[in-house]
Design an enzyme around this catalytic site. Structure first.
Site, PDB file in Angstrom:
ATOM      1  N   GLU A 110     -15.673 -38.489 -40.395  1.00 36.96           N
ATOM      2  CA  GLU A 110     -16.818 -38.383 -39.508  1.00 36.96           C
ATOM      3  C   GLU A 110     -17.969 -39.222 -40.048  1.00 36.96           C
ATOM      4  O   GLU A 110     -18.436 -39.008 -41.162  1.00 36.96           O
ATOM      5  CB  GLU A 110     -17.252 -36.904 -39.417  1.00 36.96           C
ATOM      6  N   ASP A 114     -17.843 -33.006 -41.776  1.00 41.12           N
ATOM      7  CA  ASP A 114     -18.865 -32.210 -42.455  1.00 41.12           C
ATOM      8  C   ASP A 114     -18.610 -30.725 -42.240  1.00 41.12           C
ATOM      9  O   ASP A 114     -18.024 -30.325 -41.240  1.00 41.12           O
ATOM     10  CB  ASP A 114     -20.254 -32.542 -41.888  1.00 41.12           C
ATOM     11  N   ASP A 169     -20.445 -28.487 -41.114  1.00 43.17           N
ATOM     12  CA  ASP A 169     -21.512 -27.912 -40.289  1.00 43.17           C
ATOM     13  C   ASP A 169     -21.029 -27.805 -38.846  1.00 43.17           C
ATOM     14  O   ASP A 169     -19.864 -28.079 -38.551  1.00 43.17           O
ATOM     15  CB  ASP A 169     -22.797 -28.759 -40.392  1.00 43.17           C
ATOM     16  N   ASP A 221     -21.685 -29.559 -36.135  1.00 46.25           N
ATOM     17  CA  ASP A 221     -21.217 -30.815 -35.547  1.00 46.25           C
ATOM     18  C   ASP A 221     -19.849 -31.200 -36.089  1.00 46.25           C
ATOM     19  O   ASP A 221     -18.968 -31.629 -35.356  1.00 46.25           O
ATOM     20  CB  ASP A 221     -22.203 -31.948 -35.858  1.00 46.25           C
TER      21      ASP A 221
END
Ligand code: 0RA
Length: 680
Positions: free
Chosen positions: A445, A518, A520, A522
């Site tokens: 990503e 990541d 998180d 997103d």
């Protein structure tokens, strides 16, 4: 989802293969099952662990198919054991003539003794089921069986497959009450992880309840703090199954189409066929096929028969009723399967399983049996339900138009690629060796993490493909949109095996395809988008065990020059505790004060100069850190993605990625942990 998988090996059984010398030793004492458990249950991971339960349940289902059992209960007990109880006839307990001991003991201790009784007309000759309850016994620390028959309760206990004592009568059974109750604790020396998952077992029981509408299956979790129970009974059988799979995809039909019939094979044995389908307003094809209650992931002759009859019958109907024009756009098989959700369930007396995972039906006679049962019934149904029939044909026509548009778009991209020089996308940093078995590609990503990964990797065998932002949601897009998308095209090209119908696993360029996002919100969204893409267009990559998810650390703990990484809160706290206790010991020896360290932004400093920082994203790690924590095969953890239950995985993706918000919210609330684990 789990970290390691041992390759699935086909199971030998007495129905269709000759006994080898090894099997003969098995007949003596189930030794070989304990020596090579993977031969019998596929693997000893959590998948194999749950197969033990399925195996016992399958025996009860057989009893139900024979017409003698209505209820099956599964209990996950607090002591780590599982109980499976049915109200069938009960395993016979009289003295077995040949073996000179109780038939019950023979069934429980002799490999595939079930075959000695004629009732197993639907026993399976491949795959993981039908290996016999003796295999479960062999792989159990302890197993206890209770049989209610002829007004008595019989009991026997075993350890690692061996009887602990003779069969004895331990009580009276209420008049007319019969059944079998099996309780086992898996052997800890064989199964590293012995934690049963309620949801995993529940999914299988739900599937069995759809496939066998005459049976009620229930599960109860008796473990402390995990009290939950569910009961499955679906009068509507596979018609309800289709609705369940499509629960968030609106149907374009008033009711589910259903066909059922039976025919004799060349040996005059009965083959039963049941089919249910509907079309939804979307574009994916979802056909789930079963042979003797086993999901045939790779399809086979029943699937071919279904597709052939569907294409031919819908085409005939459309022409006969003037719904398509001569000389107009030609409808192909693909057009007839856009937005189709179907369940095909066949019962075949002696199935032959083929394919890489032994989940492809090979019996050639089944193709024509399915065609001859399904085709005519479909035609009649279309005549009787002409509004639904019209909507189906209109949908197929729109699919054909879209297919034409997609072909044009593809021609365009081919030309474009030719101008580009073709080949691999420029942003791929490929590895230098090209033996797929030893190569891996990280799909990363973001460009900045991609940059770190490119510098940190071992370029001999690790390739990096950075992605820009979020990829297209393939759940909601037609094929030509998907093929027009640069990021998705790059993924297809880099993997090198094509997509959809034309996917060819032998062309996969990397043995491991690792998604690195990541930790998180997103990141988790991008990961789900990527998983959806693989699930819908390159499912074999998951089935063959090529897809992985990287596990970057969440915390860095620093003390002086020492750095530690923690992958969750628990580990973080453990490390802190360890450093503190080390420090105490050290302080007593040398009284040198710690030099204070520059504290990183956002870091939390604890007493004693321990610095704890939370990684917000992969981009925060420098190449060396990324290598050490996430990419070095010797030290990293990667999660292997697997599909436990195809129908439920399909439903999960349609809920997660579809456009209805409410079911998605409900689902995530109910399954928060499940979704986070990505256990599709
Ligand atoms: C062999 C013969 C008969 C029943 C069974 C096995 C049987 C096995 C299992 C395993 C779990 N539940 C089961 N229920 C039945 C037929 C017995 C008869 O003829 O009465």
């Amino acid at each position: 989802m789990k970290e390691n998988k041992i390759k699935q090996v086909n199971v030998k059984n007495s129905a269709n293969s000759n006994y080898t010398a090894e099997d003969i030793t098995v007949l003596k004492g189930l030794e070989a099952v304990r020596r090579r458990p993977a031969m019998y249950i596929g693997d000893v991971s959590t998948r194999g662990l749950h197969h033990l339960v399925y195996e016992v349940v399958d025996n009860s289902i057989d009893e139900a198919l024979a017409g003698f059992c209505k209820n099956i209960h599964v209990y996950i007990n607090n002591d780590g054991s599982v109980t499976i109880e049915d109200d069938g006839r009960g395993i016979p307990t009289d003295i077995h003539a040949g073996e000179k001991r109780s038939a019950l003991e023979v069934v429980m201790t002799v490999l595939h003794a079930g075959g000695k009784f004629d009732k197993h007309s639907y026993k399976v000759s491949g795959g993981l089921h039908g290996v016999g309850v003796s295999v479960v016994n062999a792989l159990s620390e302890q197993l206890e069986v209770e049989v209610k028959r002829e007004g008595k309760v019989y009991y026997q206990k075993y350890r690692k497959g061996d009887p602990a004592a003779q069969v004895k009568v331990i009580g009276k059974a209420d008049s007319g009450k019969t059944g079998t109750k099996t309780t086992f604790i898996p052997d800890g020396s064989i199964f590293k992880n012995r934690t049963f998952k309620f949801e995993t077992i529940a999914e299988r029981l739900r599937e069995l309840a759809f496939l066998n509408p005459e049976v009620t299956l229930a599960i109860k979790d008796e473990r402390k703090n995990q009290k939950q129970e569910e009961k499955f009974h679906f009068k509507g059988g596979i018609m309800e199954f289709v609705k369940y799979i499509d629960s968030t995809r609106p149907s374009i039909m008033k009711k589910v189409m259903y066909a059922k019939g039976e025919a004799k094979d060349e040996n005059s044995r009965t083959v039963e066929v049941e089919i249910a389908f509907q079309y939804n307003d979307q574009y994916n094809e979802n056909i789930f096929s079963y042979v003797n209650n086993i999901n045939t992931h790779e399809g086979g002759t029943h699937m071919v028969g279904f597709r052939t009859a569907l294409t031919r019958t819908l085409n005939n109907y459309a022409y006969k009723n003037g719904l398509v024009k001569e000389g107009g756009v030609q409808l192909t098989g693909d057009d007839f399967r856009e937005g189709l959700t179907a369940v095909i369930s066949v019962k075949v007396p002696e199935p032959q399983f083929e394919g890489q995972t032994k989940t492809k039906l090979g019996n050639s006679e089944v193709k024509s049996i399915v065609e001859s049962i399904f085709g005519p019934q479909l035609f009649d149904w279309l005549e009787e339900n002409s509004p639904d029939a019209k909507r189906i044909i209109e949908k197929c026509l729109r699919a054909a138009e879209a297919r034409e548009a997609a072909r044009k778009a593809r021609d365009l991209t081919r030309r474009k690629n030719a101008f580009d020089g073709g080949g691999l996308p420029g942003k791929l940093a490929d590895c230098s060796i090209n033996d797929p078995e030893h190569c891996e590609v990280y799909i990363v990503e973001g460009d900045s993490a991609g940059g770190s990964a490119k510098q940190g990797r071992d370029r001999r065998f690790q390739a990096i493909l950075p992605l820009k932002g979020k990829i297209l949601n393939v759940e909601k897009a037609r094929l030509h949109k998907i093929l027009e998308n640069d990021e998705i095209r790059a993924i297809f090209t880099v993997i090198g095996a094509g997509m959809g119908e034309t996917f060819d696993a032998s062309k996969i360029r990397y043995g491991k395809i690792i998604i690195m996002c990541d930790a998180d919100v997103d990141g988790s969204h991008i990961r789900t988008l990527l998983l959806t893409l693989f699930f819908r267009y390159m499912k074999e990559i998951i089935e063959l065990g090529h897809l992985y998810i990287a596990q970057p650390p969440l915390y860095k703990i620093k003390k002086g020059k020492q750095e530690f990484y923690a992958y969750d809160e628990e580990e973080r706290d453990e490390i802190i505790k360890r450093i503190k206790s080390e420090k105490k010991g050290k302080a007593e020896k040398e009284e040198k004060p710690e030099k204070s360290e520059a504290v990183e932004e956002g870091a939390v400093v604890k007493e004693g100069g321990i610095t704890i920082s939370r990684f917000k994203g992969l981009g925060e790690m420098n190449p060396e850190q990324l290598w050490a924590t996430t990419m070095n095969p010797d030290t990293r953890t990667v999660l292997q993605v697997s599909i436990e239950n195809a129908a439920d995985a399909d439903r999960t993706f349609s809920i997660l990625m579809g456009d209805e918000v409410e079911p998605r919210r409900e689902f995530i609330e109910k399954n928060a942990k499940y979704v986070r684990n990505l256990d599709v």
